[in-house]
Design an enzyme around this catalytic site. Sequence first.
Site, PDB file in Angstrom:
ATOM      1  N   PRO A 121       1.951 -22.730 111.045  1.00 50.67           N
ATOM      2  CA  PRO A 121       2.502 -23.788 111.814  1.00 50.67           C
ATOM      3  C   PRO A 121       2.013 -25.059 111.084  1.00 50.67           C
ATOM      4  CG  PRO A 121       0.893 -22.846 113.330  1.00 50.67           C
ATOM      5  CD  PRO A 121       1.224 -21.936 111.840  1.00 50.67           C
ATOM      6  N   GLY A 126      10.588 -28.691 106.376  1.00 50.00           N
ATOM      7  CA  GLY A 126       9.606 -30.080 105.956  1.00 50.00           C
ATOM      8  C   GLY A 126      10.272 -30.963 104.979  1.00 50.00           C
ATOM      9  N   SER A 127       9.278 -31.761 104.345  1.00 48.53           N
ATOM     10  CA  SER A 127       9.836 -32.920 103.530  1.00 48.53           C
ATOM     11  C   SER A 127      10.555 -32.047 102.235  1.00 48.53           C
ATOM     12  CB  SER A 127       8.818 -33.628 103.411  1.00 48.53           C
ATOM     13  OG  SER A 127       7.795 -32.863 102.622  1.00 48.53           O
ATOM     14  N   GLU A 183      14.588 -25.858 104.313  1.00 47.03           N
ATOM     15  CA  GLU A 183      15.337 -26.476 105.343  1.00 47.03           C
ATOM     16  C   GLU A 183      14.603 -28.064 105.391  1.00 47.03           C
ATOM     17  OE1 GLU A 183      17.968 -27.127 107.296  1.00 47.03           O
ATOM     18  OE2 GLU A 183      17.669 -24.921 107.244  1.00 47.03           O
ATOM     19  N   CYS A 236      15.113 -33.680 111.774  1.00 48.82           N
ATOM     20  CA  CYS A 236      15.673 -33.794 110.490  1.00 48.82           C
ATOM     21  C   CYS A 236      17.265 -34.212 110.555  1.00 48.82           C
ATOM     22  CB  CYS A 236      15.436 -32.474 109.816  1.00 48.82           C
ATOM     23  SG  CYS A 236      15.995 -31.007 110.844  1.00 48.82           S
TER      24      CYS A 236
HETATM   25  P1  NDP Z   1       5.211 -31.360 104.888  1.00 45.38           P
HETATM   26  O1  NDP Z   1       6.763 -31.083 104.209  1.00 45.38           O
HETATM   27  O2  NDP Z   1       4.474 -31.738 103.906  1.00 45.38           O
HETATM   28  O3  NDP Z   1       4.726 -29.962 105.634  1.00 45.38           O
HETATM   29  C1  NDP Z   1       5.666 -29.024 106.324  1.00 45.38           C
HETATM   30  C2  NDP Z   1       4.970 -27.734 106.297  1.00 45.38           C
HETATM   31  O4  NDP Z   1       4.466 -27.516 105.106  1.00 45.38           O
HETATM   32  C3  NDP Z   1       3.597 -28.175 107.108  1.00 45.38           C
HETATM   33  O5  NDP Z   1       3.416 -26.587 107.735  1.00 45.38           O
HETATM   34  C4  NDP Z   1       2.628 -28.222 105.903  1.00 45.38           C
HETATM   35  O6  NDP Z   1       1.227 -27.969 106.400  1.00 45.38           O
HETATM   36  C5  NDP Z   1       3.134 -27.152 105.071  1.00 45.38           C
HETATM   37  N1  NDP Z   1       2.868 -27.498 103.650  1.00 45.38           N
HETATM   38  C6  NDP Z   1       2.408 -28.890 103.229  1.00 45.38           C
HETATM   39  N2  NDP Z   1       2.292 -28.685 101.609  1.00 45.38           N
HETATM   40  C7  NDP Z   1       2.373 -27.488 101.344  1.00 45.38           C
HETATM   41  C8  NDP Z   1       2.434 -26.763 100.210  1.00 45.38           C
HETATM   42  N3  NDP Z   1       2.244 -27.366  98.947  1.00 45.38           N
HETATM   43  N4  NDP Z   1       2.845 -25.508 100.243  1.00 45.38           N
HETATM   44  C9  NDP Z   1       3.170 -24.489 101.206  1.00 45.38           C
HETATM   45  N5  NDP Z   1       3.342 -25.349 102.543  1.00 45.38           N
HETATM   46  C10 NDP Z   1       2.746 -26.756 102.492  1.00 45.38           C
HETATM   47  O7  NDP Z   1       5.503 -32.459 105.989  1.00 45.38           O
HETATM   48  P2  NDP Z   1       4.763 -33.513 106.716  1.00 45.38           P
HETATM   49  O8  NDP Z   1       4.252 -32.969 107.853  1.00 45.38           O
HETATM   50  O9  NDP Z   1       3.998 -34.027 105.613  1.00 45.38           O
HETATM   51  O10 NDP Z   1       5.748 -34.524 106.954  1.00 45.38           O
HETATM   52  C11 NDP Z   1       6.343 -35.609 105.833  1.00 45.38           C
HETATM   53  C12 NDP Z   1       7.656 -36.060 105.921  1.00 45.38           C
HETATM   54  O11 NDP Z   1       8.505 -34.761 105.669  1.00 45.38           O
HETATM   55  C13 NDP Z   1       8.024 -36.546 107.255  1.00 45.38           C
HETATM   56  O12 NDP Z   1       7.875 -37.837 107.214  1.00 45.38           O
HETATM   57  C14 NDP Z   1       9.690 -36.270 107.162  1.00 45.38           C
HETATM   58  O13 NDP Z   1      10.084 -37.320 106.605  1.00 45.38           O
HETATM   59  C15 NDP Z   1       9.767 -34.930 106.834  1.00 45.38           C
HETATM   60  N6  NDP Z   1       9.774 -33.952 107.629  1.00 45.38           N
HETATM   61  C16 NDP Z   1      10.981 -33.269 107.680  1.00 45.38           C
HETATM   62  C17 NDP Z   1      11.080 -32.175 108.912  1.00 45.38           C
HETATM   63  C18 NDP Z   1      12.524 -31.563 108.872  1.00 45.38           C
HETATM   64  O14 NDP Z   1      12.565 -31.054 110.042  1.00 45.38           O
HETATM   65  N7  NDP Z   1      13.078 -31.352 107.900  1.00 45.38           N
HETATM   66  C19 NDP Z   1       9.973 -31.981 109.480  1.00 45.38           C
HETATM   67  C20 NDP Z   1       8.685 -32.407 109.407  1.00 45.38           C
HETATM   68  C21 NDP Z   1       8.573 -33.307 108.298  1.00 45.38           C
HETATM   69  P3  NDP Z   1       0.387 -29.019 106.909  1.00 45.38           P
HETATM   70  O15 NDP Z   1       0.959 -29.432 107.957  1.00 45.38           O
HETATM   71  O16 NDP Z   1      -0.816 -28.119 107.439  1.00 45.38           O
HETATM   72  O17 NDP Z   1       0.153 -29.894 105.860  1.00 45.38           O
END
Ligand code: NDP
Length: 488
Positions: A160, A210-211, A232, A266
């Site tokens: 998570p 995530g991003s 995604e 998202c």
């Molecule tokens: P991230 O993309 O950085 O993180 C998403 C997940 O990936 C988290 O569990 C994070 O862990 C993990 N993670 C981070 N770096 C790595 C890596 N190098 N390898 C594998 N896993 C990794 O999103 P953020 O939470 O930093 O949010 C940043 C931006 O992303 C937001 O501002 C938004 O624009 C976008 N976002 C989009 C989402 C969507 O639904 N499409 C959801 C969330 C964010 P940890 O949290 O422990 O760093």
Amino acid sequence: MKTFESLNPATGEVVGEFPVTSTKEVNEAVARAQVASDKWSQLSFRKRLVILKDWASLLTREINTAAELIHRETGKPVSDATLETAMAIEHISWAAKYAPKVLGSQNRPSGLLMFNLSAQVQRVPFGVVGVIGPWNYPIFTPMGSIAYALAAGNAVVFKPSEFTPAIGVWLEQTWQRIAPFADIFTVVTGTAETGVALTQSSVGKISFTGSTRTAKKVAAACAELMTPVVLECGGKDPVLVDKDADIKRAAEVTLWHAMSNAGQSCIGAERVYVHKDVADLFTRTIVELAEKIKPGYEDGANYGPATMPSQLKVIKSHIDDAVKRGGEFLVGDKNAVKGGYVQPVILRNVPEDSKAMTEETFGPTLVINTVRNMDEAVDLANATSYGLGAAVWSKRNGKKIASLLQCGMVSINSAFSFAAIGAVPFGGVKDSGYGRIHGAEGLLEFTYPRTVVKTKFNIPLHFTTFARTGFADKTIIRLINILHRRRR
Ligand code: NDP
């Protein structure tokens, strides 16, 4: 053991303290999951269905506990957290019910050349699927991978977000209460390093939400090991409002589409392209409604604080850039970002190349730009590096306009609704990622096809041998002529 705290973004209260799972521990968890996956994949679809339905039922009984925990850890209103959990439960149930139908072996025609063979395609789980989840919908979003991967016969190791570990751990605890044996579904808490470790482990597939920036790093890490990935990522979802739209409804739903969950979706609306004939009416209606909503943590608040504090800077920079470049405030002002909260912001006439129109804002902000016609709206909607979702508001031309949009999902005269339908795939194109969760496509995503052909009976002609005769060669020519030669 190294630990980290999860904080309530509204109150600063410590929600819990969790281990930072090391690379060694991640690898051990994946190894245990591999053992469990052998047993889990050998259970019948029916047995897995019963277990997943037990889980859905347990989560249903405990929906208030889930919602309260999500409320505390993300700051979102309890009612939104309840809706999110209900949608996650729906997906568990859909995946379990349809897995046998979608993933059962299929017989395929073997063709005239190979008519003495039977041909079958079997769907095989990857073994262990690593799921990396975000914080914005901490149960709903990862469940789109977890439930579908489990229903397909994989074990799952879930990392998570560091902002929502408590919900991840609670989910694991509920699973353990109904699981037939250990290690089918494991949660590893930690920071980005734990996510990196999962991408470098021996999982059979990674599903990431995530991003886009992090998605590229995940894909690069997976490429080294040839691990397949589903990505995604974010979006910059447009809303297209035609002149024949139900404007009252379009304004009401678009406001929620943009601002609910503090805009941290998202598939949240970020840009509106409204037909010039209805632009004034649409703008007046949405502004009136927006002035009535307010963020907060207490009962009655419409949305909560920014869950990830660093996002506040991004939101502010997008607003400032838009205004500096000629955008006008319709709702809110330069001080909209205050404390951990963002007041609703609606802007108009924002240049298409400003940050607020090109980058994911992920806040309760919306830009309304006027267009001459829907062709222009479609061109502007598509002129982005993202391609996740979109909404179209039109009584007569909804399907026509939808068919022109370069994105993974479109809702016509509604918003968000595709996310709650188990039967349809969820995912995007371009910078919004690739692969699909949800629906039959989501089940197929967590398996690979294995082709099995079998000799049904022997024939005197042998093609796959060094002892192939001249007669066999002539027969091939004759057959291929019968099959493919056209008379001129
Ligand atoms: P991230 O993309 O950085 O993180 C998403 C997940 O990936 C988290 O569990 C994070 O862990 C993990 N993670 C981070 N770096 C790595 C890596 N190098 N390898 C594998 N896993 C990794 O999103 P953020 O939470 O930093 O949010 C940043 C931006 O992303 C937001 O501002 C938004 O624009 C976008 N976002 C989009 C989402 C969507 O639904 N499409 C959801 C969330 C964010 P940890 O949290 O422990 O760093």
